[in-house]
Design a protein around this motif. Structure first.
Motif, PDB file in Angstrom:
ATOM      1  N   LEU B  58      14.349  29.547 160.820  1.00  0.00           N
ATOM      2  CA  LEU B  58      15.129  30.613 160.172  1.00  0.00           C
ATOM      3  C   LEU B  58      15.821  30.071 158.922  1.00  0.00           C
ATOM      4  N   ARG B  59      16.330  28.842 159.053  1.00  0.00           N
ATOM      5  CA  ARG B  59      17.036  28.222 157.937  1.00  0.00           C
ATOM      6  C   ARG B  59      16.106  27.998 156.751  1.00  0.00           C
ATOM      7  N   LEU B  62      15.528  31.324 155.082  1.00  0.00           N
ATOM      8  CA  LEU B  62      16.725  31.728 154.340  1.00  0.00           C
ATOM      9  C   LEU B  62      16.840  30.950 153.027  1.00  0.00           C
ATOM     10  N   SER B  63      16.542  29.657 153.114  1.00  0.00           N
ATOM     11  CA  SER B  63      16.651  28.819 151.941  1.00  0.00           C
ATOM     12  C   SER B  63      15.628  29.225 150.871  1.00  0.00           C
ATOM     13  N   SER B  65      14.331  32.242 150.578  1.00  0.00           N
ATOM     14  CA  SER B  65      14.672  33.553 150.029  1.00  0.00           C
ATOM     15  C   SER B  65      15.843  33.464 149.052  1.00  0.00           C
TER      16      SER B  65
END
Lengths: 140, 110
Positions: B58-59, B62-63, B65
Motif C-alpha cells: 500500500l505504501r 501511495l508513494s 501516486s
C-alpha cells in the motif's frame, strides 16, 4: 494451551519468508480456512516488519516467534528485546485523507489490529511481547 | 511478485502477479518510478493476479501516486478481488483511487 512452533531469527527484513513459512504451515495444521490464513500472514508480516524497522535502531537483535494453540485460539507471540514499544497504544491513521494528506506510515499496525481478533502487548523481562490472537471458527 | 507492463492508448498497463509484501513492494515502486522518470504519467494497475498485499505494498502505491500527482499524472486500478480488495477497503484506498471493473472501462476513462 500448547506450543506448536518456535522460531528465532535475526530481526532482518530478509528473514520475513522464513518466519512466514512457520506461521503459515502452523495455521494450516490448525485447520484455518485459506482466507483466514491470509489474514494471519498479514498480521504476522506487519508485526515482523515493525520490529525490523524500529526495535533495534543501534544494534542488531533477534526476534522470537512462538505459536500456541488450543481448541479455541491460535496465538502468535512475537518477542524482541529492543526499545520498549507498545504497539497497541498507537493511534489509527486517518483512512479518509486523500492522496495529498495520506501519511505514508501507520498503516502496518492498523492492518495488524484489523486482521487479528485481538492484539495484546506486554513488557516482560526487558522484552516486548506482542500477542496476535486468532479465534478458531466454531471454537469459544 | 511478477510485473509485466505494456503501453496501450497512451497508458502504461501494469500487470502485478503474486505477493506484494515488504520484500517485493520495492520492486513495484522502483519499476514505476523508473517509468515516471522516463516521462510516463498515466498508469493502469491490473491486480487480477495479485493474491496478497501488505502495508508495504500500500505504501509503495501511495508513494507512486504522490509522485504522479506532482506530474499531473493519473493512476487507475482494475482487477481488485478477494483479500486485496478487502485490504483496499479497510485502508480507505477504495475511496482515494479510481477503481474500474475492467481494463476497457478504465482506458475509456483516460
Amino acid at each position: 494451551m500448547s506450543i506448536v512452533f518456535t522460531i528465532t531469527l535475526p530481526a532482518k527484513l530478509e528473514n520475513l519468508q522464513k518466519m512466514m513459512r512457520s506461521v503459515c504451515d502452523s495455521a494450516q495444521i490448525q485447520g484455518f480456512a485459506r482466507k483466514k490464513i491470509g489474514e494471519i500472514e498479514l498480521a504476522a508480516e506487519e508485526a515482523w516488519v515493525n520490529i525490523c524497522n524500529y526495535a533495534y535502531p543501534e544494534q542488531s537483535g533477534d526476534v522470537e516467534v512462538i505459536g500456541k494453540a488450543d481448541d479455541n485460539n491460535f496465538i502468535i507471540e512475537i518477542i524482541d528485546s529492543g526499545i520498549p514499544f507498545d504497539i497497541t497504544a498507537l493511534s489509527d491513521p486517518n483512512i479518509t485523507d486523500d492522496v495529498d494528506e495520506r501519511k505514508i506510515g501507520g498503516l502496518g499496525v492498523f492492518l495488524m489490529k484489523k486482521m487479528a481478533d485481538e492484539v495484546r502487548y506486554r513488557r516482560e523481562n526487558d522484552r516486548n511481547v506482542v500477542e496476535l490472537i486468532f479465534k478458531k471458527a466454531g471454537g469459544g | 511478485m511478477e510485473i509485466q507492463t505494456r503501453k496501450e492508448k497512451g497508458a502504461i498497463i501494469v500487470l502485478v502477479k503474486g505477493r506484494m509484501d515488504a520484500l517485493t513492494a520495492p520492486e513495484f515502486e522502483n519499476d514505476l518510478s523508473g517509468q515516471i522518470s522516463k516521462g510516463e504519467n498515466i498508469f493502469l494497475i491490473n491486480l487480477t493476479g495479485l493474491e496478497y498485499i501488505s502495508s508495504a505494498g500500500l505504501r509503495s502505491i501511495l508513494s507512486i501516486s504522490k509522485k504522479l500527482k506532482e506530474k499531473r499524472g493519473k493512476i487507475l486500478f482494475t482487477g481488485l478481488h478477494g483479500p486485496v480488495e478487502e485490504i483496499f477497503t479497510i485502508s480507505g484506498f477504495d475511496s482515494i483511487f479510481k477503481i474500474f471493473l475492467s481494463e476497457e472501462t478504465a482506458l475509456n476513462e483516460i
